[in-house]
Design an enzyme around this catalytic site. Structure first.
Site, short mmCIF file in Angstrom:
data_model
loop_
_atom_site.label_atom_id
_atom_site.label_comp_id
_atom_site.label_asym_id
_atom_site.label_seq_id
_atom_site.Cartn_x
_atom_site.Cartn_y
_atom_site.Cartn_z
N HIS A 117 0.85 -1.20 0.00
CA HIS A 117 0.00 0.00 0.00
C HIS A 117 0.88 1.26 0.00
O HIS A 117 0.92 2.03 0.97
CB HIS A 117 -0.88 -0.06 1.25
CG HIS A 117 -2.07 0.83 1.26
ND1 HIS A 117 -2.07 2.10 0.72
CD2 HIS A 117 -3.32 0.64 1.77
CE1 HIS A 117 -3.27 2.65 0.90
NE2 HIS A 117 -4.04 1.78 1.54
N GLU A 129 -0.30 1.15 -5.76
CA GLU A 129 -0.02 -0.07 -5.00
C GLU A 129 0.05 -1.29 -5.91
O GLU A 129 -0.91 -1.60 -6.60
CB GLU A 129 -1.13 -0.28 -3.96
CG GLU A 129 -1.47 0.99 -3.19
CD GLU A 129 -2.75 0.87 -2.37
OE1 GLU A 129 -3.09 -0.25 -1.96
OE2 GLU A 129 -3.41 1.91 -2.16
#
Length: 316
Positions: A169, A273
């Protein structure tokens, strides 16, 4: 800039609120920081000492809250569609330094790396009843590239497979979100999390930002470029074993609703991501999955006042 050998490599020390962290340093002056809490990279600096990752000024470095920024590890679930907490539990567990690491294919010239390992606790097994070993190597290349390699193995003794989704992330630090564009995802299909995961096809020549975005791009290339026009900098994200790419920015309204995020900080961050979301990964006992992300930051090429992303993507 010191190039003495004691400045190169990995050093375990205390971070915010006394949490353990490992500082990685390369000879040219690049550095990274990895907290054992979450196995989370919270800093990546170039040889000028500029911070390349975004961490919120309101981030809470206190378990069980996940750290807002850097590179949280989303496992065994990305999103909030399953039975687990949003983005799974790996990002708010205490990882250990792996004293008996598996061999990782990495740049053998680099001394700046750390091997971490996460195994489920008894409490974890109550909420996700699967035995696993999650090994993570975080490494800085001699040139300053940041590499994360994850190896997840099903260590179950009961013969049961398990299924998971995953994402790195990554919060990139950008000068101004309205000056940023992403190349490499145009014409691809995506699932729009702001529209009940409906599937659309990207129409733009490049992705730019003028409102909240939360999209999962599918079957993406192994290389994506994020261009920061104001900083004259391009991030190049290379990935392996991670077919999807999530693009996220809160914009103003959602930013104000988040306790661990500044009201205007959305202007200075962008999440891109490397992920495996659309098609979950299934491992039988003894099987291992590997997913890798490599980040580099390069000066952008300009052409008629505009960035020339194709040149960047071809040359990087």
């Amino acid at each position: 800039m010191s190039t003495s050998s004691d400045k190169v490599g990995a050093e375990l020390c205390k971070g915010i609120n006394g949490l353990d962290k490992v500082v990685l340093r390369e000879s040219r002056g690049t550095s990274a920081e990895v907290y054992l809490y979450g196995g989370q990279v919270t800093s990546w600096k170039n040889d000028h000492g500029e911070e390349l990752l975004f961490v919120s000024s309101k981030a809470i470095f206190k378990p069980p809250k996940a750290i807002r920024g850097g590179i949280p590890i989303c496992f065994p679930q990305f999103g909030s569609h399953g039975s687990l907490e949003q983005h799974g539990f790996a990002r708010n567990r205490q990882w250990s330094i792996d004293t008996d690491p598996l061999p990782f294919p990495t740049n053998s010239l680099s001394k700046a790396y750390v091997d971490l390992i996460l195994r489920p606790s008894e409490e974890d097994l109550k909420i996700w009843a699967h035995s696993f070993e999650f090994r993570l190597r975080v490494a800085l290349s001699p040139g300053g590239d940041l590499m994360l390699t994850s190896r997840i193995r099903n260590t179950s003794a009961d013969g049961k497979p398990f299924t998971f989704t995953f994402a790195y992330h990554t919060y990139f630090s950008v000068s101004d979100i309205s000056e940023v564009r992403i190349e490499g995802l145009e014409t691809l299909d995506y699932l729009d999390n702001l529209q009940n995961k409906e599937r659309f096809t990207e129409q733009g020549d490049a992705i730019t930002f003028e409102s909240e975005v939360d999209k999962i791009y599918l079957s993406t290339p192994t290389k994506i470029a994020i261009m920061d026009h104001e900083k004259k900098r391009t991030f190049v994200l290379r990935k392996d074993g991670l077919p999807d790419a999530v693009v996220w920015n809160t914009w103003d309204k959602k930013a104000k609703q988040m306790a661990d995020f500044g009201d205007d900080e959305y202007k200075h961050m962008l999440c891109v991501e490397a992920a495996a979301v659309e098609k979950p990964i299934t491992l039988k006992p003894g099987e291992e999955w590997k997913g890798r992300q490599e980040l580099s930051a390069v000066p952008s090429s300009y052409c008629s006042g505009q960035l020339d992303p194709r040149k960047v993507l071809l040359s990087s």
